[in-house]
Enzyme design. Sequence first.
Site, PDB file in Angstrom:
ATOM      1  N   SER A 178       0.848  -1.192   0.000  1.00  0.00           N
ATOM      2  CA  SER A 178       0.000   0.000   0.000  1.00  0.00           C
ATOM      3  C   SER A 178       0.881   1.239   0.000  1.00  0.00           C
ATOM      4  O   SER A 178       2.023   1.209   0.477  1.00  0.00           O
ATOM      5  CB  SER A 178      -0.893   0.004   1.237  1.00  0.00           C
ATOM      6  OG  SER A 178      -1.551   1.242   1.380  1.00  0.00           O
ATOM      7  N   TYR A 195      -2.898  -0.745  10.469  1.00  0.00           N
ATOM      8  CA  TYR A 195      -2.883  -1.076   9.045  1.00  0.00           C
ATOM      9  C   TYR A 195      -1.579  -0.622   8.403  1.00  0.00           C
ATOM     10  O   TYR A 195      -0.910  -1.389   7.700  1.00  0.00           O
ATOM     11  CB  TYR A 195      -4.081  -0.418   8.355  1.00  0.00           C
ATOM     12  CG  TYR A 195      -4.135  -0.641   6.863  1.00  0.00           C
ATOM     13  CD1 TYR A 195      -4.645  -1.825   6.342  1.00  0.00           C
ATOM     14  CD2 TYR A 195      -3.682   0.341   5.976  1.00  0.00           C
ATOM     15  CE1 TYR A 195      -4.692  -2.028   4.965  1.00  0.00           C
ATOM     16  CE2 TYR A 195      -3.729   0.140   4.602  1.00  0.00           C
ATOM     17  CZ  TYR A 195      -4.238  -1.045   4.108  1.00  0.00           C
ATOM     18  OH  TYR A 195      -4.294  -1.253   2.748  1.00  0.00           O
TER      19      TYR A 195
END
Length: 679
Positions: A556, A569
């Site tokens: 990501s 996350y």
Amino acid sequence: MTTNPTAAALIARSNRLGANPKNTNYAGGNTSAKGTEIDPVTGRTVELLWVKGSGGDLGTLTESGLAVLRLDRLREMVDVYPGLAREDEMVGALDFALHGRGGAVPSIDTAMHGLVDAAHVDHLHPDAGIAIATAVDGEELTDSIFGHKVIWVPWRRPGFQLGLDIAAIKEAHPGAIGAILGGHGITAWGDTSEEAETNSLWIIETATAYIEEHSRPEPFGAPLEGFGPLSAAERRAKAAALAPTLRGLVSTDSAKVGHFTDAPEVLDFLASAEHPRLAALGTSCPDHFLRTKVTPLLLDLPADASVEESLARLHELHEQYRLDYQAYYDRHATPESPAIRGADPLIVLIPGVGMFSYGANKQTARVAGEFYINAIHVMRGAEGLSSYAPIDEAEKFNIEYWALEEAKLQRMPKPKPLAGRIALVTGAASGIGKAIATRLAAEGACVVIADLDLATAQEAAAVIGGTDVAIGVQANVTDETQVQAGVDAAVLAFGGLDLVVNNAGLSLSKSLLETTVADWDLQHNVMAKGSFLVSRAAARVLIDQKLGGDIIYISSKNSVFAGPNNIAYSATKADQAHQVRLLAAELGEYGVKVNGINPDGVVRGSGIFAGGWGAKRAAVYGVPEEELGKYYAQRTLLKREVLPENVANAVFVLCTSDLSHTTGLHIPVDAGVAAAFLR
């Protein structure tokens, strides 16, 4: 739908015959019908032959698979036939007998159908018929079983001369309904489509019943001590352990996809005393050995041999197989012969475990295995009545390296970029993972869809394609046992593994103070630990195969970009990002590339965003949830929303030969987020 009733009846008959594997093998045999049609040029009635074209399959035959020829032109070819030494020239001449555009490419068996004086002709490869055709006393058996209704035709390579032979036999035996073709199969005919089908089925059923009634007990000999089947669980465990190394061995000349079966026929054959002798004799029917090679590689160890012992012996046997195959080629090749097509086996038999079969793709590999099971049935029938005597080695070579067979291979379409590669994608039942799996399959790869829910994984696989293209497996990536089971399933389904995409994930949008230990552990277990477990299990396969490969992490932009309320996350994404670098450094010596992709938030089609993450991120940024995708787009340099397909495109590029020298790289797929630029 065809407008000609004769052709329509032929297609219906072909589909019925081809639907039952007792009648013929996949893509084996051909059928025909003669009838009339108006010539659109002259307006006169012309006699035509509709016949299944080259490479088609009876069970799935449609009008486009028929070759259509003018009978007057075909019959006139008899007058210009140059003789057996030049009969291959007649195949090219068939093009000049086509009616109009002609439909499919005429097969080598066209003369058999056109020259026989019967309105409808079937040529099939039933196991029972080939058993008679390959028995050492096949001619006598044919007479005993069928009387004068079915005539023996000695082995002759398919072609124009065989068509002339059968036509002469039909003329000399007006009461006959068909023939047994030595070493090959059966032919039947009739005045109507129904009669031809009835005659074909009568020959098959009569041969089957005779074998069942007269076969001696234990056609393959007494059970061989120590070679009986392992338990189902032991078979599959040993097969999964052997598969990666085996795939590497059989891919010495070119990459292969594999298929594994532990069918009862295979296990029974390998448990018998005569299986080494019979395996060495090889298959007989041309359709069989063209797809299985003339002989298999047979492991000569008992069922309880350890994996280590088996692997060591398989290396030795593979080396010898290649030497023997090269010698076989050298014994028979002429200056005009096509180049050797590879010396690796396509069938590998493991006593107590089962059979691996290989091909350029899954369907080819599966069909090769099915054909060897056909060959086992043939050997059982022939040995039960007398003894199995396939056509000799020189004739097999003449078929395998036939110029016409080479021409057929050259007509095959160019392989897709990922043809022959096997991919495992985690979290692939929806969103980014499904888009990745779909793209990889579209580019020719076999794909294993791994997801938490088996049903949704199987549904996603079914949408992508049949089991020759994709399968679904259950895999909780936090569970070491389930991860290994998923990798084993991939190996047993397709023979090995080349490409792994760590995509499974979830996201909890919480601030530091709101994040619990349970939140932290869940986030890291799924993505950091899960990626580690998947990569470790896959790396064992990739290393054993010695074929290189790719591991790709869907990380990501958050692995480098510090966004608000995202501690768990983003931290685990940073963990994944560094796993890419660590594994690239460690696995490079094995030819394994490890790379990552850093997407921006993918809202549309995302399971993560639909599961509550989208609402929470929208709240953080103060925009309606339905506007989140647009919000993300507007903060990028390109002002474009990132979609699952954009990530899938990047995965595809990373695993193509164009980036064969790239490892340890992270590719941003974020439409340009300056704060996430890599430094």
